[in-house]
Write a protein that holds these residues in place. Structure first.
Motif, PDB file in Angstrom:
ATOM      1  N   ILE A  59       0.533  -2.613   9.280  1.00 20.10           N
ATOM      2  CA  ILE A  59       1.298  -2.726  10.527  1.00 20.10           C
ATOM      3  C   ILE A  59       0.772  -3.893  11.344  1.00 20.10           C
ATOM      4  O   ILE A  59       1.529  -4.722  11.859  1.00 20.10           O
ATOM      5  CB  ILE A  59       1.196  -1.419  11.336  1.00 20.10           C
ATOM      6  N   GLU A  60      -0.550  -3.991  11.434  1.00 18.17           N
ATOM      7  CA  GLU A  60      -1.121  -5.060  12.240  1.00 18.17           C
ATOM      8  C   GLU A  60      -0.776  -6.422  11.684  1.00 18.17           C
ATOM      9  O   GLU A  60      -0.435  -7.346  12.419  1.00 18.17           O
ATOM     10  CB  GLU A  60      -2.642  -4.896  12.325  1.00 18.17           C
ATOM     11  N   THR A  61      -0.855  -6.563  10.343  1.00 15.60           N
ATOM     12  CA  THR A  61      -0.614  -7.892   9.799  1.00 15.60           C
ATOM     13  C   THR A  61       0.866  -8.214   9.740  1.00 15.60           C
ATOM     14  O   THR A  61       1.248  -9.372   9.766  1.00 15.60           O
ATOM     15  CB  THR A  61      -1.198  -8.021   8.386  1.00 15.60           C
ATOM     16  N   ARG A  62       1.680  -7.204   9.675  1.00 15.42           N
ATOM     17  CA  ARG A  62       3.115  -7.497   9.580  1.00 15.42           C
ATOM     18  C   ARG A  62       3.765  -7.660  10.937  1.00 15.42           C
ATOM     19  O   ARG A  62       4.924  -8.050  11.038  1.00 15.42           O
ATOM     20  CB  ARG A  62       3.822  -6.388   8.808  1.00 15.42           C
TER      21      ARG A  62
ATOM     22  N   PRO B 100       0.128 -11.705   5.397  1.00 13.92           N
ATOM     23  CA  PRO B 100      -0.937 -12.091   4.458  1.00 13.92           C
ATOM     24  C   PRO B 100      -0.982 -11.167   3.242  1.00 13.92           C
ATOM     25  O   PRO B 100      -1.296 -11.609   2.138  1.00 13.92           O
ATOM     26  CB  PRO B 100      -2.209 -11.945   5.271  1.00 13.92           C
ATOM     27  N   ILE B 101      -0.652  -9.897   3.449  1.00  9.45           N
ATOM     28  CA  ILE B 101      -0.712  -8.964   2.324  1.00  9.45           C
ATOM     29  C   ILE B 101       0.282  -9.377   1.257  1.00  9.45           C
ATOM     30  O   ILE B 101       0.014  -9.301   0.060  1.00  9.45           O
ATOM     31  CB  ILE B 101      -0.453  -7.535   2.817  1.00  9.45           C
ATOM     32  N   LEU B 102       1.438  -9.866   1.687  1.00 10.24           N
ATOM     33  CA  LEU B 102       2.434 -10.292   0.711  1.00 10.24           C
ATOM     34  C   LEU B 102       1.899 -11.455  -0.112  1.00 10.24           C
ATOM     35  O   LEU B 102       2.162 -11.548  -1.309  1.00 10.24           O
ATOM     36  CB  LEU B 102       3.732 -10.683   1.393  1.00 10.24           C
ATOM     37  N   VAL B 103       1.156 -12.353   0.542  1.00  7.20           N
ATOM     38  CA  VAL B 103       0.597 -13.488  -0.199  1.00  7.20           C
ATOM     39  C   VAL B 103      -0.304 -12.971  -1.321  1.00  7.20           C
ATOM     40  O   VAL B 103      -0.257 -13.455  -2.452  1.00  7.20           O
ATOM     41  CB  VAL B 103      -0.169 -14.435   0.743  1.00  7.20           C
ATOM     42  N   ILE B 104      -1.092 -11.953  -0.988  1.00  7.11           N
ATOM     43  CA  ILE B 104      -1.954 -11.365  -2.014  1.00  7.11           C
ATOM     44  C   ILE B 104      -1.098 -10.788  -3.136  1.00  7.11           C
ATOM     45  O   ILE B 104      -1.363 -10.985  -4.321  1.00  7.11           O
ATOM     46  CB  ILE B 104      -2.836 -10.257  -1.399  1.00  7.11           C
TER      47      ILE B 104
END
Lengths: 370, 407, 486
Positions: free
Chosen positions: C322-325, C381-385
């Motif tokens: 939630i925080e990163t999105r 950033p999670i999507l990049v991972i």
């Protein structure tokens, strides 16, 4: 009549039986087993019902292997005569159709409750039916092969989940064993037997087996797997949720998995695994039941192509799926199917077997004289 | 040709499905309010809500419950930069207090104040204030949580002697109180004054069976929270009847043998100096017996192994087995006394079997249990309970303690 | 005079020679007189394509310096004059031109109503190199090249073996090419061999420039996303397959040989699996299976969890997501599809670029654009991972063609997830599973030996047992000789 490449091996027959048995029941069995027993001994009832199912299954296998290369739709007429055989075949077709519909309906209920709140159930159902249709038009060979993939995954996932659930298992909750005697266990026997419906598929499968002699072995192996899955699930669910707690849950097995979190493991929560496993199992139960029903229709119509029947029956099955108005109706529907199972496939095969043997004896006696 | 047109039709159908109906159930996680904690009190006015009420923002209700909902990861105006200078994450949370009669209605009422819908998949803790718990039964209060499809049965249930909402406001600055409380409950291997986790699943089992049970009590003061004793619930009514203090909870854990680790401190009889015993293992066996005239009695045998972890006295020497025996006896006495006073409170003051004696009777004498289960709490008052404690000091840690030189 | 036969009258015949070859300016006609006999002769060959040295030394010299005794008949020429191995007699006129144009030398001798075709093909060809598409750390450093005779020779070179049969046939209606069918005569299932030939017979196309054409024309299911023949540049791989009882097809002009029948597990195996020790190899194999699953499913699982089933992920992870999105303007599936397409474009661009620039492209694209997109708040950033993980895992698939399949199936999985979340992913898996169990390659179930269960073949599936334990050939191929040795 049956192409050689469509022949299945004994192991595949066993896998199909297991896959048909393991279906909607996985999620509700702890509750339905307790409903009539009301004691922590429900798991014994599940075990005993498994033994009964073994007995019934053997009857079915013994009967079908007397007619190698023939499905029940063909040999029923030879045992009881043309017209009664036709009626019996129609009943069996109806039974398989109802089973298929019940499985899909349970799946859509659970999916729309836990996974896809808001998506119309007809969409969920339609997607499921289409994928099922795609598999079944391939015939029994591909069905058997897909089941061979699904079953080990199911067993592995359910074993993992059972082991994980042990952390909230309290031995006190499943004690005392037989504290109120065997009577409650026997009361629960009927309800738990329903969970083992599935061995009746051997009435059809035996015709496809490479060596029908192994039918009994296959059906026994096919029933042992569900026993090995059901008994621990009921045992652990009662031990973790308590008798009354389990009784108060609609889908106790999901609640069992939702009752703990394991930090440190990637998932932490494991109901996704359970739901995936369960959908896979429903898929396998649906496809084989549906295939059996279509096969029956094609035989009843005098050997029309089974493929055509598969397409033609889809709307019928869809209507059956939509028939129950609410979840209580769905469970009622399941009970009716279970009732039919006990009568049609618990006792009847043995009767037919005896009849068939007698007929043969009589014929053999009559032969030399004529 | 035919095949191509089939593919084309399939593609058009797919596009149609995609564009018209789309993703019925989809909702990105960040567009929803994830609530992780919920405190329920007997109605207590919340300033914001009172102000809103004055402007006419109210609806007909009895204000039976004041519910504080803790939402995690609230979006900040600055957007996507949750990191602080030190690289340490600041976890933001928001509390929302609403009053109403039904939990679901309260949650939906929140949609009038929150732009992002609440989802309960990650509800971790439910704290219930003592005044509410005395008035309403647990079964009623938790009914919504047990019916909803989002909420997991792993959520922990606590009772609070005071305002439950204060618990949701306490905690170290950058910590979310609900997570803090969730973490506290996991400290059972360090301290035996914590009850085994009471998840919704466990509590549901008690409530459905009509068993008496304890819930961990959590209190808050000066912006910090502490686990302090337990609330005693009457299984018949499902209501809170009273509290056990920390000492009594400790004795309860000894009695039931459910401890995973912790300390037992006593004063040495002679020197009045500190002796501390660290528990390594603990177990308890209860034997229920029914006499011919129907009297029920219990024999409890508590056993524990551990080490002498702190020793301020000179009278107890680790190398001397006689003095170790003496220490063991002193610890045993302390445990027995604690259990005795706990049992007095349960049997005399509350008359509630909150220590699962009934369960042992059910297991060991199912027939008798069926006869007495309807008035078990009364029978429990009369039951005689004997308790034997055996503590073994198995080792003395890293410290060596040479025996005085023998002449 | 019949149009397609030679008259024996040299002037007439040479006239036809000239007439028919007038438009081919790269054809050289060399006229000469036979030594010792007053007979004229002519040689016709393609400049550059035919082996000039061979023609000078062996043909011209032999014809001019030899002492011929009349009468010079076709038999005499064949048996006494032409000291070459590869010789074809052509009575008819048809076909000789095509042969000549492909590098043969045509020889016409006065008085003989025949034309001799001598194989003098000397095409510029590459020396065998290490195959680029199938790099190994350990194993032979040799790969096929574009010449069929070299390739079949490489198979022969694998060791003394009299059961290796290489039978050649011609495919292509207009451009005729040689296609070699290689098999082990005492291992292969004759039924399989017949089926291969049956399917090759059905090929009717004017040209088959690469074995990919053959592959697509002989496969069982043309709509399937999965390849039904394995392509390889490695002779060792082909030989290993032949020894299992498979059939290899080698086409002239391409270094890629085809192996049939193929099973899914073969596509995830590398020859190195058999050269290295079995324990590490088994571990690597399991990694590969996991990688395939990750590369196909990770983005769809991401979509399912973010958009549909947030309750199925750990709370702390949910909070982090939630925080990163926060602030990302797109729904998860748009974001994921966008990034996956971007990475596929980058990969394609990297392939087409000259070798030294390719990796730089990857770095620019992957690192800089990814980082910038995150900084700009377009994607989380999670999507990049997730995207990086899918890209990296897809590289572990040893077969490039199989890699393509799994990569584009990923998009269908994402579509399913975008519509139905986790349920969609399960349905996608069931659909793919249903397809795979129905699929067969030359009659062999595609998922064998996993299903139907063949326990004896499982020694070489998920794990590879010690070589000493694998004394049996795969039973699914129905080999004539089921054991490999003691």
């Amino acid at each position: 009549m049956i192409q050689p490449e469509e022949r299945i091996r004994a192991a595949q027959a066993a896998v199909i039986v297991s896959n048909l048995i393991l279906g909607a029941g996985i999620l509700t069995l702890p509750r339905s087993a307790l409903e009539n027993t009301h004691t922590p001994d429900a798991w014994i009832a599940v075990l005993l019902a498994g033994a009964l199912a073994l007995l019934g299954g053997c009857g079915i296998a013994l009967l079908s292997r007397r007619y190698p290369g023939q499905t029940v739709y063909e040999f029923a007429g030879r045992i009881v005569g043309r017209a009664p055989g036709f009626v019996l075949s129609v009943l069996i077709v109806a039974y398989f159709l109802a089973t298929a519909a019940f499985q899909v309906r349970s799946m859509s209920e659970v999916s729309s409750f836990f996974l896809l709140e808001g998506t119309p159930t007809w969409v969920i159902t339609a997607i499921f039916l289409w994928v099922g249709l795609y598999l079944t038009v391939g015939g029994i060979g591909p069905i058997a092969r897909l089941f061979e993939i699904i079953l080990p995954a199911t067993v592995a996932f359910l074993a993992l989940l059972s082991v994980l659930s042990l952390r909230i298992f309290e031995p006190d909750r499943i004690r005392p064993v037989l504290g109120e005697g065997i009577a409650p266990v026997l009361r629960g026997l009927k309800a738990t037997s329903l969970a083992y419906s599935g061995s009746e598929i051997m009435l059809i499968l035996t015709a496809y087996m490479r060596s029908p002699k192994q039918a009994v072995k296959a059906v026994a192996a096919g029933i042992l797997v569900p026993i090995a899955i059901y008994v621990p699930i009921v045992f652990i669910a009662v031990g973790a949720l308590s008798v009354e707690g389990t009784l108060s849950r609609t889908w106790p097995t999901i609640d069992l998995i939702r009752s703990f979190e394991i930090g440190g493991l990637i998932f932490e929560r494991f109901e996704s695994l359970l739901l995936i496993t369960w959908i896979l199992q429903i898929f396998s139960s649906f496809t084989i039941a549906y295939y059996a029903a279509s096969l029956g229709v094609s035989r009843l119509l005098g050997g029309r192509s089974a493929r055509l029947c598969l397409y033609a029956l889809l709307p019928v099955v869809y209507l059956l799926i939509r028939a129950p108005r609410n979840i209580r109706d769905v469970f009622g529907f399941g009970d009716v199917i279970g009732e039919c199972y006990i009568w049609m496939f618990g006792a009847l095969p043995w009767a037919l077997l005896i009849l068939s043997v007698c007929k043969e004896k009589w014929n053999a006696k009559g032969q030399p004289s004529s | 040709m035919r095949r191509a047109s089939l593919l084309l039709r399939a593609a058009i159908a797919l596009l149609g499905v995609l564009s018209s109906a789309g993703c019925w159930s989809s909702g990105e996680i960040e567009t929803q309010s994830v609530y992780i904690g919920m405190a329920m009190d007997k109605s207590k006015s919340d300033e914001t809500e009172a102000a809103l009420d004055r402007k006419g923002g109210s609806y007909p209700k009895r204000d039976a419950i004041a519910s504080t909902i803790q939402i995690v990861a609230v979006q900040t105006a600055t957007g996507a930069s949750p990191k602080q200078a030190g690289g340490e994450k600041k976890q933001s949370f928001r509390n929302l207090t609403l009053t109403g009669d039904s939990v679901l209605e309260i949650l939906r009422e929140a949609s009038l104040r929150l732009d992002r819908p609440l989802i309960g998949h990650h509800l971790k803790v439910i704290v219930i204030g003592d005044r509410l718990a005395r008035d309403a039964s647990m079964g009623q209060l938790l009914d919504f949580f047990l019916t909803d499809n989002d909420i997991r049965m792993s959520s922990l249930v606590f009772v609070s002697n005071g305002h439950a909402s204060e618990v949701m406001e306490s905690g170290v600055k950058e910590e979310v109180p609900a997570f803090h409380l969730w973490g506290l409950a996991k400290n059972r291997y360090r301290n035996i004054k914590i009850l085994p986790s009471r998840s919704l699943a466990t509590v549901n089992g008690f409530v459905q069976a009509g068993d008496n049970f304890l819930l961990q009590n959590v209190i808050a003061a000066k912006g910090e929270m502490k686990l302090a004793g337990a609330g005693v619930f009457d299984g018949r009514s499902g209501k809170l009847r009273g509290f056990l203090n920390e000492e009594e909870v400790q004795s309860w854990v000894w009695l039931t043998g459910r401890g995973e680790g912790g300390v037992l401190k006593i004063d040495d009889e002679r020197t009045r100096q500190v002796l501390a015993y660290e528990i390594e293992t603990m177990s308890s066996r209860t034997k229920a017996s029914v006499s011919k005239d129907g009297d029920i009695s219990f024999d409890v045998r508590v056993e524990s192994r551990g080490r002498l972890a702190e020793n301020w006295t000179s009278s107890i020497r680790q190398s001397d087995s006689a003095s170790i025996k003496k220490a063991e006896r002193m610890f045993e006495e302390a445990v027995s006394n604690g259990i005795g006073s706990l049992l007095r409170k349960l049997q005399r003051d509350y008359g509630i079997d909150a220590a699962e004696f009934g369960n042992q009777l059910r297991i060991q004498h199912p027939k008798t249990w069926n006869k007495v289960k309807n008035d078990w709490n009364d029978r429990f008052r009369q039951a005689s309970i004997r308790c034997r404690v055996q503590i073994t000091i198995a080792d003395s840690g890293a410290k060596a303690d040479p025996a005085p030189n023998a002449p | 005079m019949k149009a397609d036969s030679w008259s024996g009258d040299f002037d007439l015949d040479i006239g036809r020679f000239r007439e028919q070859t007038a438009i081919h300016s790269d054809l050289r006609l060399r006229e000469l007189e036979l030594g010792g006999a007053p007979l004229r002769a002519a040689l016709l060959f393609v400049e550059g394509l035919s082996d000039k040295e061979f023609i000078d030394r062996h043909l011209i010299r032999m014809l001019m310096k030899g002492r011929f005794e009349p009468p010079v008949t076709a038999e005499y020429v064949k048996n006494r004059i032409l000291s070459v191995g590869a010789l074809t007699e052509r009575l008819s006129a048809s076909g000789w031109l095509a042969k000549t144009l492909s590098g043969h030398t045509a020889l016409l001798i006065e008085g003989i109503p025949e034309i001799f075709l001598i194989d003098t093909v000397h095409a510029g060809k590459r020396a065998p190199q290490e195959p680029e598409s199938e790099g190994l750390v350990r194993g032979p450093r040799i790969g096929f090249n574009e010449s069929l005779s070299d390739n079949t020779a490489m198979l022969r070179m694998s060791g003394e073996n009299e059961s290796l049969v290489i039978s050649k046939r011609t495919v292509g209606r207009r451009v005729k090419r040689e296609l070699a069918v290689a098999y082990m005569s005492d291992i292969v299932d004759p039924e399989l061999l017949r089926e291969v030939h049956r399917r090759l017979d059905r090929i009717d196309l004017d040209d088959l420039p690469e074995s990919g054409y053959v592959e697509q024309l002989i496969e069982d299911n043309r709509l399937s996303p999965f390849q039904q023949a394995q392509n390889t540049e490695r002779p060792d791989r082909v030989v290993a397959a032949l020894l299992e009882g498979r059939v290899a097809l080698l086409l002239d002009g391409t270094p890629f040989a085809l192996i049939v029948p193929v099973t899914l597990s073969m596509l995830l195996q590398s020859p190195e699996d058999y050269y290295e020790r079995w324990l590490p190899v088994s571990f690597i194999r399991i990694l590969r299976f996991v990688s395939v699953a990750v590369s196909m499913l990770l983005p769809s699982i991401y979509i399912a969890f973010i958009s549909f089933n947030p309750g199925l992920i750990p709370t702390k992870l949910a909070v982090t997501i939630i925080e990163t999105r926060t602030g990302v303007p797109f729904p998860a599936y748009i974001e994921a599809v966008f990034m996956e397409i971007a990475i596929e474009v980058l990969r394609e661009a990297g392939l087409r670029l000259p070798k030294p620039i390719g990796p730089a492209m990857g770095i620019v694209g992957g690192l800089i654009i990814g980082e910038a997109a995150v900084q700009a708040g377009f994607i989380s950033p999670i999507l990049v991972i997730v995207v990086a993980a899918t890209a990296i895992t897809s590289f572990t698939i040893p077969s490039y063609s199989a890699g393509i399949t799994f990569r584009y199936l990923r998009f269908f999985a994402m579509l399913a997830a975008a519509l139905f979340g986790l349920f969609g992913v399960v349905m996608f898996l069931l659909l793919i599973g249903s397809h795979l169990v129905k699929l067969k390659s030359f009659g062999v179930p595609y998922l064998s030996p996993a299903v139907p269960y063949r326990l004896s073949d499982w020694k070489d599936l998920l794990v590879r047992l010690p070589t000493a334990a694998m004394k049996k050939r795969p039973r699914i191929l129905n080999p004539k000789d089921p054991t490999r040795g003691g």
